[in-house]
Design a protein around this motif. Structure first.
Motif, PDB file in Angstrom:
ATOM      1  N   VAL A  68       0.832  -1.195   0.000  1.00 26.42           N
ATOM      2  CA  VAL A  68       0.000   0.000   0.000  1.00 26.42           C
ATOM      3  C   VAL A  68       0.873   1.254   0.000  1.00 26.42           C
ATOM      4  CG1 VAL A  68      -1.746   1.286   1.289  1.00 26.42           C
ATOM      5  CG2 VAL A  68      -1.851  -1.205   1.194  1.00 26.42           C
ATOM      6  N   GLU A  71       1.127   7.292   1.033  1.00 27.42           N
ATOM      7  CA  GLU A  71       0.363   8.530   0.877  1.00 27.42           C
ATOM      8  C   GLU A  71      -1.144   8.287   0.749  1.00 27.42           C
ATOM      9  OE1 GLU A  71       1.886   7.289  -3.229  1.00 27.42           O
ATOM     10  OE2 GLU A  71       2.668   7.405  -1.180  1.00 27.42           O
ATOM     11  N   LEU A  72      -1.542   7.061   0.414  1.00 28.34           N
ATOM     12  CA  LEU A  72      -2.965   6.788   0.209  1.00 28.34           C
ATOM     13  C   LEU A  72      -3.760   6.995   1.486  1.00 28.34           C
ATOM     14  CD1 LEU A  72      -5.057   5.820  -1.874  1.00 28.34           C
ATOM     15  CD2 LEU A  72      -4.624   3.481  -1.109  1.00 28.34           C
ATOM     16  N   ALA A  91     -10.655  -0.322   0.660  1.00 22.87           N
ATOM     17  CA  ALA A  91      -9.941   0.445  -0.365  1.00 22.87           C
ATOM     18  C   ALA A  91      -9.443  -0.425  -1.506  1.00 22.87           C
ATOM     19  CB  ALA A  91      -8.762   1.171   0.272  1.00 22.87           C
ATOM     20  N   LYS A  94      -9.232   0.654  -5.191  1.00 17.37           N
ATOM     21  CA  LYS A  94      -8.160   1.552  -5.620  1.00 17.37           C
ATOM     22  C   LYS A  94      -6.810   0.845  -5.665  1.00 17.37           C
ATOM     23  CE  LYS A  94     -10.415   5.689  -3.764  1.00 17.37           C
ATOM     24  NZ  LYS A  94     -10.779   6.196  -5.103  1.00 17.37           N
ATOM     25  N   LEU A  95      -6.706  -0.328  -5.052  1.00 16.49           N
ATOM     26  CA  LEU A  95      -5.418  -1.003  -4.926  1.00 16.49           C
ATOM     27  C   LEU A  95      -5.256  -2.162  -5.904  1.00 16.49           C
ATOM     28  CD1 LEU A  95      -5.338  -1.001  -1.018  1.00 16.49           C
ATOM     29  CD2 LEU A  95      -3.878   0.359  -2.525  1.00 16.49           C
TER      30      LEU A  95
END
Length: 278
Positions: A68, A71-72, A91, A94-95
């Motif tokens: 990961v 900054e996320l 999440a 998005k990953l």
């Protein structure tokens, strides 16, 4: 069983051993099925990821690890009750790469004791997720959670989920999750699960818990609700995922319920596989 099943796992280094045991059960009870394992993590050492990859390669499972980006979650509330790992499954849209259209998410404290393709093929009827509730005999917890969270649906357990990743990417926004924690953090008992129910419960299709998310603490409840039908023989034949909810965990010395022996059996199977690799 031509279609590959994508499995999503999110955890930290402390749960790697239970993960190995869960994956052992997945392999043993799905010998003809192809799997791709997606592991989302923040800082698991490379040496331990290589060890996991060697084990999976022995079973011809494809392995991808996603580290990961720091900054996320730079704006995420991450005090002691809210470790970053709690966000990773929410999440995942998005990953994971956009080529991943559907996954089965599994907690590491589960065992897969029958073929998993029945869950993979479950019809979500346009919903984002499939998940089970753990209702108990009287379903009092649902009413309590409806009042606490202001919801009007069952309280879904996030330990086993079928996820339509295209809908996850469309619906789940990290900003909404962060805002919810900032505003309601004091009222969240199980933070990631509460957020799942509070923000996204209306997008969830219920799946039968006694088949795909069997709470091993509640075997007597299942037996009573089914009027004696869901005994050990029924579970062995029909249940796909056993979920060792709560504490003690089955790998702890204090654990000694009717499902501890089964878990210990897969621990021994894993040891044999590791002996073959050494």
């Amino acid at each position: 069983m031509a279609e590959t099943i994508d499995i999503l796992i999110t955890l930290d280094e402390n749960y790697l051993e239970p993960l190995h045991i869960m994956l052992t059960s997945l392999h043993v009870n799905n010998p003809a099925q192809d799997f791709t394992i997606w592991l989302i993590h923040e800082r698991i050492p490379d040496s331990k990821l290589q060890q996991l990859n060697r084990l999976l390669a022995q079973w011809k499972m494809t392995f991808h690890e996603i580290k990961v980006p720091m900054e996320l979650f730079s704006n995420a509330p991450t005090v002691e009750r809210y470790p970053k790992e709690m966000y990773f499954r929410l999440a995942s849209g998005k990953l994971l790469p956009n080529t991943v259209k559907k996954v089965v998410y599994l907690d590491p404290d589960t065992l897969i004791i029958n073929p998993l393709n029945s869950l993979w093929d479950f019809d979500l009827n346009g919903n984002m997720l499939g998940a089970a509730t753990h209702a108990g005999l009287t379903n009092l917890t649902e009413g309590f959670n409806n009042i606490r969270l202001g919801t009007d649906h069952g309280y879904y357990n996030s330990g086993v989920m079928l996820m339509d990743m295209e809908k996850v990417r469309e619906i789940v926004q990290l900003e909404d999750i962060f805002k919810t924690i900032h505003e309601f953090g004091d009222y969240l008992l199980l933070p990631d699960q509460d957020i799942l129910n509070f923000l996204y419960g209306k997008y969830i299709k219920e799946i039968p818990e006694e088949i795909w998310n069997y709470d091993t603490r509640k075997s007597n409840v299942y037996l009573t609700k089914s009027l004696g039908k869901h005994n050990s023989h029924w579970v062995a034949k029909n249940t796909v995922v056993l979920h060792y909810c709560g504490k003690p965990k089955p790998w702890d010395e204090k654990s000694n319920n009717r499902f501890t022996l089964l878990y210990a059996h897969y621990q021994q199977l894993l040891k044999r596989y590791n002996d073959l690799l050494s």
